[in-house]
Design a protein around this motif. Structure first.
Motif, mmCIF file in Angstrom:
data_model
loop_
_atom_site.group_PDB
_atom_site.id
_atom_site.type_symbol
_atom_site.label_atom_id
_atom_site.label_comp_id
_atom_site.label_asym_id
_atom_site.label_seq_id
_atom_site.Cartn_x
_atom_site.Cartn_y
_atom_site.Cartn_z
ATOM 1 N N ASP A 1 0.873 -1.270 -0.078
ATOM 2 C CA ASP A 1 -0.124 -0.039 0.129
ATOM 3 C C ASP A 1 1.055 1.163 0.143
ATOM 4 O OD1 ASP A 1 -2.171 -1.541 2.421
ATOM 5 O OD2 ASP A 1 -2.378 -1.538 0.310
ATOM 6 N N ALA A 2 2.092 1.150 0.501
ATOM 7 C CA ALA A 2 2.946 2.329 0.578
ATOM 8 C C ALA A 2 4.415 1.977 0.607
ATOM 9 C CB ALA A 2 2.497 3.157 2.221
ATOM 10 N N GLU A 3 5.156 3.172 0.629
ATOM 11 C CA GLU A 3 6.588 2.818 0.487
ATOM 12 C C GLU A 3 6.934 2.463 2.126
ATOM 13 O OE1 GLU A 3 4.910 5.450 -0.296
ATOM 14 O OE2 GLU A 3 5.725 5.991 -2.596
ATOM 15 N N THR B 1 10.536 -6.015 2.183
ATOM 16 C CA THR B 1 10.273 -4.692 2.489
ATOM 17 C C THR B 1 10.506 -3.547 1.515
ATOM 18 O OG1 THR B 1 11.443 -4.939 4.773
ATOM 19 C CG2 THR B 1 10.902 -2.563 4.056
ATOM 20 N N ALA B 2 9.409 -2.838 1.335
ATOM 21 C CA ALA B 2 9.509 -1.906 0.177
ATOM 22 C C ALA B 2 10.389 -0.750 0.283
ATOM 23 C CB ALA B 2 8.066 -1.465 -0.327
ATOM 24 N N PRO B 3 11.012 -0.070 -0.684
ATOM 25 C CA PRO B 3 11.912 0.933 -0.460
ATOM 26 C C PRO B 3 11.223 2.160 0.095
ATOM 27 C CG PRO B 3 11.103 0.753 -3.008
ATOM 28 C CD PRO B 3 10.879 -0.520 -2.349
ATOM 29 N N ILE C 1 4.555 -1.334 -5.446
ATOM 30 C CA ILE C 1 3.742 -0.318 -4.392
ATOM 31 C C ILE C 1 2.680 0.066 -5.387
ATOM 32 C CG2 ILE C 1 3.929 1.863 -3.431
ATOM 33 C CD1 ILE C 1 6.907 1.293 -3.198
ATOM 34 N N ALA C 2 1.514 -0.199 -4.828
ATOM 35 C CA ALA C 2 0.300 -0.042 -5.781
ATOM 36 C C ALA C 2 -0.824 0.101 -5.075
ATOM 37 C CB ALA C 2 0.034 -1.452 -6.771
ATOM 38 N N ASP D 1 -0.663 1.592 -12.399
ATOM 39 C CA ASP D 1 -0.116 0.849 -11.216
ATOM 40 C C ASP D 1 -1.134 0.519 -10.130
ATOM 41 O OD1 ASP D 1 2.477 1.185 -12.568
ATOM 42 O OD2 ASP D 1 2.666 3.228 -11.536
ATOM 43 N N THR D 2 -2.033 -0.363 -10.464
ATOM 44 C CA THR D 2 -3.079 -0.527 -9.470
ATOM 45 C C THR D 2 -3.634 -2.143 -9.598
ATOM 46 O OG1 THR D 2 -3.950 1.653 -9.640
ATOM 47 C CG2 THR D 2 -5.533 -0.035 -9.116
#
Length: 476
Positions: free
Chosen positions: A45-47, A86-88, A121-122, A141-142
């Motif tokens: 959902d988020a960075e 883990t997303a950036p 991240i979408a 990007d969904t």
């Protein structure tokens, strides 16, 4: 080495042997192994967000994360069979918003197997409230989902066992299509250059446990929002400002003219057919189509018969354009003809328009006339390949997209015997025609020899095996 040291080393070695032995044995048959994720995708959902995903490992002695997208981290644990991803962070330079993580497992003899996980991240969008035969997808990007266990707008249940991309107009337009445990079709719509949406169309199919196609949905990927971009005509009907399936429509370039064509429909069928390869229809070639593996795929053309001219055949063969024959009255249906597939002013189960929209009724185009200066018509028309039509209150542009021939299936767009060009506009309504086994449509044409003789007919008869364009009207 002291006795205590030797004893400690032996205990450590024994523990390692026991631990590894949990995941593989030492028999001669241990030449292969497997590694897999329960889903090929993981969305964030988020960075900076961290998630954990399970994986399966059979006969794997050790694992490693061999590659990740820039800025992402991943740690896999063979004992717990979990991988932490883990997303950036938002401010991390050079970080990628999406990409593939590769997990590699090693079996006896040094052989390896791998499993890929797409991460992104979408945003997310559940289309359950918009259940229809057609979905508008307007967010890049969904991660999208919809209920794949019901037909159309929630009418009949489906025994869906899997979902697949039947065709799409661009490679990777619809990515990572899956059926989840709740019976939802899930997929990812990415972005092109600069993060912009790549417009196009796709057809997604539901298949039963025996691999038979039991339903299909049209996915219209476009930045168009009909709730804010529509026109209310003098008759009180609210129309979309572009054709069903169309992309950019200001027609400033040949590419935009081609994108404006939209899709073609046989009267009463839900299944859409792509437009021409070239903006001027000169080659007679269909637009490119790709399956879910990004391999080229093609339309087929079959004559209507007792076997092919049925609703069941049309449902199971959405890439088959069913040609009219004399015996069928040039309807794609061979015998069980119906005026009700799109008929009347209410939306039907076979209606191809998105939720809240429908095929316009038979008199929807009454009162429209050509607004352009016919004296300068040839040159004006050639610049945009269509006419501006007006009812005195609203002026709307309609592309001269021609039709798919009821007899041949290919796109024909001529008003004489010259080389095919976009000189003719043909748009379906839900109304029946004045002749038997015909339906009504709006028709206009540019007379290339004398533009002043160009004409527009709000209602004319078309044989139902023709493939025409659709301009959806609000379902009120």
């Amino acid at each position: 080495m002291t006795y205590r040291a030797m004893h400690t080393a032996l205990k450590v070695l024994t523990a390692l042997i026991v631990t590894v032995g949990v995941f593989h044995s030492c028999s001669k048959d241990d030449a292969s192994g497997s590694l897999s994720f329960p889903s090929s995708t993981l969305y964030f959902d988020a960075e900076g967000q961290t998630q954990t995903i399970a994986f399966s490992a059979d006969n794997i002695g050790s694992i490693t994360v061999s590659s990740t997208p820039s800025g992402w981290t991943a740690e896999a644990d063979l004992i717990t069979l979990r991988m932490k991803v883990t997303a950036p962070a938002a401010d991390e330079p050079g970080a990628e918003r999406q990409g593939t993580i590769k997990l590699v497992g090693y079996v006896n003899g040094g052989k390896s197997v791998s499993a890929d996980l797409f991460v992104a991240i979408a945003g997310s969008r559940d289309l359950a409230s918009e259940q229809s035969n057609c979905y508008i997808l307007s967010r890049p990007d969904t991660y999208y989902t919809f209920n794949a266990l019901v037909r159309g707008e929630g009418r009949e249940p489906l025994a869906t066992a899997s979902v697949e991309v039947i065709w799409q107009t661009a490679k990777n337009l619809i990515r990572y299509l899956e059926l989840d445990g709740q019976g939802r079709a899930s997929f990812f719509v990415g972005s092109g250059d600069g993060g912009a949406l790549t417009e196009g169309n796709a057809l997604v199919g539901a298949y039963d446990a025996d691999g038979r196609l039991i339903w299909s949905w049209h996915l219209w990927v476009t930045d168009y929002d009909p709730s804010t971009q529509s026109q209310t005509y003098a008759n009180g009907l609210t129309f979309m400002t572009r054709n069903l399936g169309a992309g950019a429509n200001d027609n400033a370039t040949r590419e935009q003219i081609l994108a404006s064509y939209g899709l073609y429909y046989q009267w009463g069928r839900r299944e859409p057919f792509v437009g021409p390869y070239a903006y001027d229809c000169a080659s007679g070639k269909d637009a490119d189509m790709y399956n879910g593996n990004n391999s080229r795929t093609y339309l087929s053309y079959v004559e209507s018969s007792a076997e092919t001219g049925t609703e069941a055949y049309a449902l199971a063969n959405p890439m088959s354009f069913i040609l009219g024959v004399e015996e069928s009255g040039y309807d794609w249906l061979y015998a069980a003809h119906s005026d009700d597939l799109w008929g009347g002013t209410a939306k039907t189960a076979a209606d191809p328009c998105p939720k809240g929209w429908r095929v316009p009724d038979g008199d929807a185009f009454a009162g429209l006339t050509i607004a352009d200066d016919l004296a300068a018509g040839v040159d004006a028309y050639r610049q945009s390949y269509g006419w501006h039509l007006t009812d005195g209150v609203v002026t709307a542009f309609y592309l001269g997209a021609g039709r798919r021939s009821a007899l041949l299936g290919g796109i024909q767009n001529i008003n004489t015997n010259e080389v095919p060009k976009p000189w003719v506009g043909c748009y379906w309504t839900s109304g029946t025609g004045s002749a038997a086994l015909t339906s009504s449509g709006m028709y206009f044409t540019l007379d290339t020899e004398d533009a002043l003789r160009s004409e527009m007919r709000p209602r004319t008869d078309f044989q139902r095996a023709n493939g025409l364009q659709i301009r959806c009207v609000k379902d009120e």
